[in-house]
Design an enzyme around this catalytic site. Structure first.
Site, PDB file in Angstrom:
ATOM      1  N   ASP A  11       0.868  -1.184   0.000  1.00  0.00           N
ATOM      2  CA  ASP A  11       0.000   0.000   0.000  1.00  0.00           C
ATOM      3  C   ASP A  11       0.903   1.232   0.000  1.00  0.00           C
ATOM      4  O   ASP A  11       1.477   1.597   1.027  1.00  0.00           O
ATOM      5  CB  ASP A  11      -0.896   0.008   1.242  1.00  0.00           C
ATOM      6  N   LYS A  13     -10.248   0.493  -2.856  1.00  0.00           N
ATOM      7  CA  LYS A  13     -10.143   0.168  -1.441  1.00  0.00           C
ATOM      8  C   LYS A  13     -10.550   1.379  -0.604  1.00  0.00           C
ATOM      9  O   LYS A  13     -10.092   2.497  -0.842  1.00  0.00           O
ATOM     10  CB  LYS A  13      -8.722  -0.262  -1.081  1.00  0.00           C
ATOM     11  N   LYS A  26      -6.844   3.682  -3.472  1.00  0.00           N
ATOM     12  CA  LYS A  26      -7.228   3.642  -2.057  1.00  0.00           C
ATOM     13  C   LYS A  26      -7.438   5.061  -1.552  1.00  0.00           C
ATOM     14  O   LYS A  26      -6.648   5.958  -1.851  1.00  0.00           O
ATOM     15  CB  LYS A  26      -6.127   2.920  -1.272  1.00  0.00           C
TER      16      LYS A  26
END
Length: 228
Positions: free
Chosen positions: A95, A188, A159
Protein backbone atom coordinates in the site's frame (compact mmCIF):
# COMPACT_ATOMS: atom_id res chain seq x y z
CA UNK A 1 -25.04 -8.36 -6.98
CA UNK A 2 -25.78 -11.54 -5.01
CA UNK A 3 -26.00 -11.36 -1.23
CA UNK A 4 -22.54 -11.88 0.30
CA UNK A 5 -21.61 -14.71 2.61
CA UNK A 6 -19.64 -14.15 5.79
CA UNK A 7 -16.59 -15.58 4.02
CA UNK A 8 -17.06 -13.11 1.16
CA UNK A 9 -17.12 -10.19 3.58
CA UNK A 10 -14.09 -11.42 5.52
CA UNK A 11 -12.09 -11.46 2.30
CA UNK A 12 -12.78 -7.75 1.87
CA UNK A 13 -10.68 -6.89 4.92
CA UNK A 14 -7.12 -5.71 5.15
CA UNK A 15 -6.74 -5.84 8.92
CA UNK A 16 -4.75 -2.74 9.79
CA UNK A 17 -1.88 -2.97 12.28
CA UNK A 18 -0.23 0.38 11.66
CA UNK A 19 -0.90 2.45 14.77
CA UNK A 20 2.39 3.92 16.04
CA UNK A 21 1.93 2.65 19.59
CA UNK A 22 1.48 -1.04 18.73
CA UNK A 23 4.01 -3.33 20.39
CA UNK A 24 5.30 -6.57 18.91
CA UNK A 25 2.89 -8.43 21.19
CA UNK A 26 0.01 -6.31 19.84
CA UNK A 27 1.06 -7.16 16.30
CA UNK A 28 1.14 -10.88 17.09
CA UNK A 29 -2.37 -10.68 18.54
CA UNK A 30 -3.53 -8.86 15.42
CA UNK A 31 -2.03 -11.53 13.18
CA UNK A 32 -3.78 -14.24 15.18
CA UNK A 33 -7.09 -12.43 14.86
CA UNK A 34 -6.65 -12.06 11.10
CA UNK A 35 -5.92 -15.76 10.73
CA UNK A 36 -8.92 -16.67 12.89
CA UNK A 37 -11.29 -14.55 10.81
CA UNK A 38 -9.62 -15.52 7.51
CA UNK A 39 -9.42 -11.97 6.18
CA UNK A 40 -7.78 -10.97 2.91
CA UNK A 41 -4.60 -9.53 4.38
CA UNK A 42 -2.86 -7.98 7.34
CA UNK A 43 -1.39 -4.55 6.62
CA UNK A 44 1.49 -4.41 9.05
CA UNK A 45 4.47 -2.15 9.76
CA UNK A 46 7.38 -2.77 7.39
CA UNK A 47 9.77 -4.06 10.05
CA UNK A 48 7.29 -6.80 10.98
CA UNK A 49 6.61 -8.18 7.50
CA UNK A 50 8.99 -11.12 7.82
CA UNK A 51 7.38 -12.20 11.10
CA UNK A 52 3.89 -11.72 9.64
CA UNK A 53 4.69 -13.83 6.60
CA UNK A 54 6.03 -16.58 8.85
CA UNK A 55 3.05 -16.56 11.21
CA UNK A 56 0.54 -16.44 8.33
CA UNK A 57 2.18 -19.28 6.40
CA UNK A 58 -0.35 -22.03 5.80
CA UNK A 59 -3.29 -19.60 5.87
CA UNK A 60 -4.94 -17.75 2.99
CA UNK A 61 -4.23 -14.38 4.63
CA UNK A 62 -1.75 -12.22 2.69
CA UNK A 63 1.04 -10.24 4.31
CA UNK A 64 0.87 -6.61 3.20
CA UNK A 65 2.67 -3.46 4.24
CA UNK A 66 2.94 0.25 3.57
CA UNK A 67 5.38 2.14 1.36
CA UNK A 68 6.19 5.83 1.83
CA UNK A 69 3.77 5.91 4.74
CA UNK A 70 2.07 8.13 5.81
CA UNK A 71 2.94 11.25 3.77
CA UNK A 72 4.39 9.85 0.54
CA UNK A 73 7.32 12.27 0.57
CA UNK A 74 10.08 9.68 0.31
CA UNK A 75 12.40 9.77 -2.67
CA UNK A 76 11.16 7.39 -5.35
CA UNK A 77 14.35 5.35 -5.03
CA UNK A 78 13.62 4.92 -1.33
CA UNK A 79 10.08 3.75 -2.09
CA UNK A 80 11.50 1.21 -4.52
CA UNK A 81 14.05 -0.01 -1.97
CA UNK A 82 11.35 -0.19 0.70
CA UNK A 83 9.24 -2.22 -1.72
CA UNK A 84 12.10 -4.59 -2.54
CA UNK A 85 12.82 -5.19 1.15
CA UNK A 86 9.15 -5.83 1.90
CA UNK A 87 8.83 -8.25 -1.00
CA UNK A 88 11.98 -10.08 0.06
CA UNK A 89 10.51 -10.40 3.55
CA UNK A 90 7.37 -12.03 2.18
CA UNK A 91 4.92 -9.20 1.46
CA UNK A 92 2.55 -9.94 -1.40
CA UNK A 93 0.66 -6.63 -1.35
CA UNK A 94 2.01 -3.08 -0.98
CA UNK A 95 0.00 0.00 0.00
CA UNK A 96 1.99 3.00 -1.28
CA UNK A 97 1.28 6.66 -0.58
CA UNK A 98 1.47 9.06 -3.50
CA UNK A 99 3.69 12.12 -3.11
CA UNK A 100 0.89 14.39 -1.89
CA UNK A 101 2.87 17.60 -2.34
CA UNK A 102 3.65 16.73 -5.95
CA UNK A 103 -0.01 15.93 -6.61
CA UNK A 104 -1.05 19.33 -5.23
CA UNK A 105 1.72 20.97 -7.29
CA UNK A 106 0.37 19.39 -10.47
CA UNK A 107 3.67 17.60 -11.13
CA UNK A 108 1.90 14.74 -12.85
CA UNK A 109 4.93 13.24 -14.60
CA UNK A 110 6.69 12.95 -11.24
CA UNK A 111 3.60 11.42 -9.65
CA UNK A 112 3.14 8.91 -12.47
CA UNK A 113 6.79 7.87 -12.43
CA UNK A 114 6.72 7.51 -8.64
CA UNK A 115 3.70 5.20 -8.76
CA UNK A 116 4.98 3.31 -11.79
CA UNK A 117 8.29 2.54 -10.10
CA UNK A 118 6.59 0.82 -7.18
CA UNK A 119 4.03 -0.96 -9.35
CA UNK A 120 6.70 -2.36 -11.66
CA UNK A 121 8.82 -3.48 -8.71
CA UNK A 122 5.85 -5.29 -7.17
CA UNK A 123 4.58 -6.84 -10.38
CA UNK A 124 8.01 -8.31 -11.14
CA UNK A 125 7.62 -10.21 -7.87
CA UNK A 126 3.99 -11.16 -8.68
CA UNK A 127 2.79 -8.86 -5.91
CA UNK A 128 0.06 -6.22 -6.00
CA UNK A 129 -0.08 -2.50 -5.26
CA UNK A 130 -2.72 -0.30 -3.69
CA UNK A 131 -2.14 3.41 -4.33
CA UNK A 132 -3.14 5.68 -1.42
CA UNK A 133 -4.40 9.12 -2.46
CA UNK A 134 -5.10 10.76 0.94
CA UNK A 135 -8.27 12.37 -0.37
CA UNK A 136 -8.68 14.70 2.62
CA UNK A 137 -6.03 16.94 1.06
CA UNK A 138 -7.16 16.72 -2.57
CA UNK A 139 -9.67 18.32 -4.90
CA UNK A 140 -11.85 16.37 -7.29
CA UNK A 141 -9.57 17.06 -10.25
CA UNK A 142 -6.62 15.58 -8.36
CA UNK A 143 -8.56 12.41 -7.58
CA UNK A 144 -9.70 12.03 -11.18
CA UNK A 145 -6.18 12.42 -12.55
CA UNK A 146 -4.76 9.98 -10.00
CA UNK A 147 -7.34 7.38 -11.04
CA UNK A 148 -6.34 7.91 -14.68
CA UNK A 149 -2.64 7.53 -13.86
CA UNK A 150 -3.23 4.41 -11.77
CA UNK A 151 -5.06 2.83 -14.67
CA UNK A 152 -2.27 3.76 -17.05
CA UNK A 153 0.50 2.26 -14.90
CA UNK A 154 -1.63 -0.82 -14.09
CA UNK A 155 -1.93 -0.36 -10.34
CA UNK A 156 -4.14 -2.99 -8.72
CA UNK A 157 -6.16 -0.75 -6.40
CA UNK A 158 -6.82 2.91 -5.75
CA UNK A 159 -7.23 3.64 -2.06
CA UNK A 160 -8.87 6.60 -0.36
CA UNK A 161 -6.59 7.33 2.56
CA UNK A 162 -4.01 6.29 5.12
CA UNK A 163 -6.56 6.39 7.92
CA UNK A 164 -4.55 9.10 9.68
CA UNK A 165 -5.78 12.25 7.92
CA UNK A 166 -8.76 14.33 9.08
CA UNK A 167 -11.18 12.32 6.95
CA UNK A 168 -11.05 8.86 5.42
CA UNK A 169 -13.30 7.04 2.99
CA UNK A 170 -16.42 8.98 2.01
CA UNK A 171 -19.20 7.56 -0.11
CA UNK A 172 -18.79 10.46 -2.56
CA UNK A 173 -15.09 9.73 -3.02
CA UNK A 174 -15.62 5.99 -3.39
CA UNK A 175 -18.21 6.54 -6.12
CA UNK A 176 -15.87 8.96 -7.89
CA UNK A 177 -12.91 6.58 -7.70
CA UNK A 178 -14.96 3.66 -9.03
CA UNK A 179 -16.33 5.81 -11.82
CA UNK A 180 -12.94 7.21 -12.84
CA UNK A 181 -10.91 4.00 -12.60
CA UNK A 182 -10.75 1.43 -15.40
CA UNK A 183 -12.18 -2.01 -14.79
CA UNK A 184 -8.80 -3.59 -13.98
CA UNK A 185 -8.23 -1.21 -11.05
CA UNK A 186 -10.10 -2.09 -7.85
CA UNK A 187 -11.12 0.34 -5.11
CA UNK A 188 -10.14 0.17 -1.44
CA UNK A 189 -11.82 2.17 1.32
CA UNK A 190 -9.70 3.08 4.33
CA UNK A 191 -10.86 5.06 7.33
CA UNK A 192 -14.54 5.25 8.18
CA UNK A 193 -15.86 1.70 7.59
CA UNK A 194 -16.71 0.68 11.14
CA UNK A 195 -20.07 -1.11 10.92
CA UNK A 196 -21.66 -4.00 9.05
CA UNK A 197 -24.11 -1.62 7.36
CA UNK A 198 -21.30 0.62 6.14
CA UNK A 199 -19.42 -2.38 4.82
CA UNK A 200 -22.44 -3.43 2.75
CA UNK A 201 -22.90 0.15 1.53
CA UNK A 202 -19.34 0.46 0.20
CA UNK A 203 -19.49 -3.04 -1.27
CA UNK A 204 -22.56 -2.03 -3.26
CA UNK A 205 -20.57 0.85 -4.77
CA UNK A 206 -17.95 -1.59 -6.02
CA UNK A 207 -15.37 -1.48 -3.22
CA UNK A 208 -13.48 -4.78 -3.02
CA UNK A 209 -11.26 -4.09 0.01
CA UNK A 210 -11.51 -2.09 3.20
CA UNK A 211 -8.73 -1.19 5.58
CA UNK A 212 -9.96 -1.46 9.14
CA UNK A 213 -8.93 -1.75 12.75
CA UNK A 214 -12.50 -2.72 13.73
CA UNK A 215 -12.32 -5.99 11.82
CA UNK A 216 -13.49 -8.18 14.71
CA UNK A 217 -16.41 -5.90 15.62
CA UNK A 218 -17.67 -5.68 12.05
CA UNK A 219 -17.31 -9.38 11.25
CA UNK A 220 -18.88 -10.43 14.56
CA UNK A 221 -21.85 -8.22 13.66
CA UNK A 222 -21.91 -9.74 10.16
CA UNK A 223 -21.92 -13.25 11.64
CA UNK A 224 -24.78 -12.39 13.99
CA UNK A 225 -26.86 -11.10 11.07
CA UNK A 226 -25.86 -13.54 8.37
CA UNK A 227 -25.02 -16.64 10.35
CA UNK A 228 -22.12 -18.92 9.43
Amino acid sequence: MPAPTLADLAKMFDHSLLQPQLTDADLDRGLALAAEYNVASVCIKPYAVKRAAKLLAGTTVEASTVIGFPHGGNHTAVKVLESELALADGATELDMVVNIGKVLSGEWNYVANDIRAVVETAHKAVAKVKVIFENAFLKEEHKRELCRICGEVRADWVKTSTGYAETGATIEDLKLMRECSPSWVQVKAAGGVRTFEKLLEVRAIGVSRVGATATKVILDEAKAKLGG
